[in-house]
Motif scaffolding. Structure first.
Motif, short mmCIF file in Angstrom:
data_model
loop_
_atom_site.label_atom_id
_atom_site.label_comp_id
_atom_site.label_asym_id
_atom_site.label_seq_id
_atom_site.Cartn_x
_atom_site.Cartn_y
_atom_site.Cartn_z
N VAL A 155 4.62 -3.64 -4.36
CA VAL A 155 5.08 -2.74 -4.10
C VAL A 155 6.13 -3.06 -3.29
O VAL A 155 5.65 -2.60 -2.11
CB VAL A 155 4.67 -1.74 -4.04
CG1 VAL A 155 5.13 -0.13 -4.23
CG2 VAL A 155 3.99 -1.71 -5.73
N ASN A 196 10.81 8.49 -1.85
CA ASN A 196 9.32 7.68 -2.53
C ASN A 196 8.71 8.51 -1.07
O ASN A 196 7.34 8.73 -1.69
CB ASN A 196 9.29 6.70 -2.50
CG ASN A 196 9.56 6.18 -3.45
OD1 ASN A 196 8.66 5.80 -4.58
ND2 ASN A 196 11.06 6.24 -3.43
N GLY A 209 9.84 1.16 -4.64
CA GLY A 209 9.41 1.42 -4.29
C GLY A 209 10.76 3.19 -2.90
O GLY A 209 9.30 3.40 -1.87
N SER A 234 6.15 3.78 -11.22
CA SER A 234 4.69 2.87 -11.35
C SER A 234 4.81 2.46 -13.21
O SER A 234 4.30 1.99 -13.50
CB SER A 234 3.40 3.84 -10.75
OG SER A 234 3.42 4.77 -9.73
N ALA A 261 7.87 -0.27 0.14
CA ALA A 261 8.40 0.80 0.60
C ALA A 261 8.20 0.83 1.89
O ALA A 261 8.45 0.09 2.70
CB ALA A 261 7.25 2.15 -0.34
N SER A 272 0.81 -4.48 -2.12
CA SER A 272 2.09 -3.48 -1.47
C SER A 272 2.52 -4.06 -0.03
O SER A 272 1.86 -4.38 0.55
CB SER A 272 1.45 -2.22 -0.73
OG SER A 272 0.73 -1.34 -2.10
N THR A 288 5.33 5.44 2.64
CA THR A 288 4.81 5.49 1.15
C THR A 288 3.49 4.61 1.29
O THR A 288 2.60 4.86 0.38
CB THR A 288 5.84 5.22 0.27
OG1 THR A 288 6.45 6.24 0.93
CG2 THR A 288 5.76 5.21 -0.95
N VAL A 339 8.18 -3.43 -7.55
CA VAL A 339 8.64 -1.69 -6.99
C VAL A 339 9.62 -1.55 -6.07
O VAL A 339 9.14 -2.18 -5.28
CB VAL A 339 7.72 -0.76 -7.74
CG1 VAL A 339 8.25 0.39 -7.49
CG2 VAL A 339 7.13 -0.69 -8.39
N SER A 379 12.54 2.38 -8.80
CA SER A 379 11.94 4.31 -9.40
C SER A 379 13.33 4.98 -9.42
O SER A 379 12.96 5.73 -9.87
CB SER A 379 11.16 4.20 -8.16
OG SER A 379 11.01 4.16 -6.70
N TYR A 387 1.55 4.65 -4.38
CA TYR A 387 1.83 3.50 -5.68
C TYR A 387 0.49 2.77 -6.59
O TYR A 387 0.80 2.89 -7.98
CB TYR A 387 3.23 2.70 -5.42
CG TYR A 387 4.37 3.41 -5.36
CD1 TYR A 387 5.22 3.08 -7.03
CD2 TYR A 387 4.91 3.50 -4.10
CE1 TYR A 387 6.50 3.71 -6.96
CE2 TYR A 387 6.65 3.87 -4.79
CZ TYR A 387 6.76 3.99 -6.51
OH TYR A 387 8.19 5.01 -6.33
N ILE A 445 7.42 8.99 -7.92
CA ILE A 445 6.61 7.15 -7.57
C ILE A 445 5.88 7.42 -9.12
O ILE A 445 5.45 5.51 -9.70
CB ILE A 445 5.29 8.29 -6.79
CG1 ILE A 445 5.76 7.88 -5.11
CG2 ILE A 445 3.80 7.44 -7.37
CD1 ILE A 445 4.71 8.28 -4.04
#
Length: 269
Positions: free
Chosen positions: A114, A74, A183, A100, A116, A141, A120, A181, A207, A126, A96
């Protein structure tokens, strides 16, 4: 029919989660994988440096005459996908956008989390991708920088992993997210622990696995699929780090008993 291999690149072993799905969905396609373990984690690195590393791995894969490149990372997708797509004449796919799309499809209340790497999350890739596809979505996030070292040190099933995941995901405890997610392609190796922490009502999105659906579609669209079933594909695995450590994780995750990675030196690795 196109018997050329598909190239996969990652900062370490996390991209093997994508390869695992590829072996399941596309059993007739040869895999050439490179993990840049000597220089991980990519998450804290500047985007320009990650882009340079991605090009080094891409050049190696091109020397193997791959017909398609999958950026199974990612952080590298956020930093290098557009550049590689604009300059290479073969399909280049990142993780990504597929992740998504899957999150938007899965959510019922448009509250999407999300997790990650720092790189990222900092890129907002994202958040921008999800909100571009669904302006009504609300994205929460969260950077999870300690997850990659857990996987790369083969500690992703350990008690310390449970503690680290629980502490990292604490900010989601009082939110309304119904979809999360993962990520980073390393994170699915921690999936049982992540699911236990966020609870059964939260849908986890891999993902990397979603990306293989895109790979399959593009193989059909560009007529690049291998339809020769006369012999099993001979997969190749490379790492800039310890081949022995790579083999331990890869054999366990992919269930390929005879897998043997090769050490590869890249400039600066």
């Amino acid at each position: 029919m196109n018997q050329q291999p598909i190239g996969y690149m990652d900062s370490g072993v996390g991209g093997l989660t994508v390869v695992k799905e590829s072996l399941r969905q596309l059993p007739n396609e040869q895999v050439i994988f490179i993990g840049d373990q000597a220089r991980l984690p990519y998450g804290p690195r500047p985007a320009d440096q990650v882009r340079k590393f991605a090009w080094q791995m891409a050049d190696f894969l091109l020397s193997k005459h791959v017909k398609m490149i999958v950026i199974a990372c990612n952080t590298a997708t956020a930093a290098a996908l557009d550049d590689l797509q604009s300059k290479l004449d073969i399909p280049v796919i990142g993780v990504i956008s597929p992740g998504s799309r899957a999150a938007i499809k899965a959510t019922k209340n448009e509250e999407i989390g999300v997790i990650a790497t720092e790189g990222t999350i900092k890129s907002d890739a994202y958040k921008r991708s999800i909100e571009h596809k669904d302006p009504h979505a609300h994205v929460l996030s969260l950077a999870a920088p300690k997850f990659v070292p857990l996987v790369e040190s083969n500690a992703y099933k350990s008690p310390i992993a449970k503690k680290v995941v629980a502490e990292t995901l604490r900010p989601y405890r009082h939110t309304d997210i119904d979809t999360l997610v993962m990520g980073c392609t390393h994170y699915p190796l921690l999936r049982p622990i992540i699911q236990n922490v966020v609870g059964p009502k939260v849908k986890l999105i891999d993902s990397g696995a979603e990306t293989v659906n895109t790979v399959s579609t593009l193989l059909d669209y560009f007529h690049l699929g291998n339809s020769d079933f006369s012999h099993a594909p001979q997969h190749e695995f490379y790492t800039t780090g310890s081949a022995e450590m790579f083999d331990t994780i890869a054999r366990d995750w992919l269930q390929l008993r005879h897998l043997q990675a090769h050490h590869l030196d890249l400039e600066g690795a």
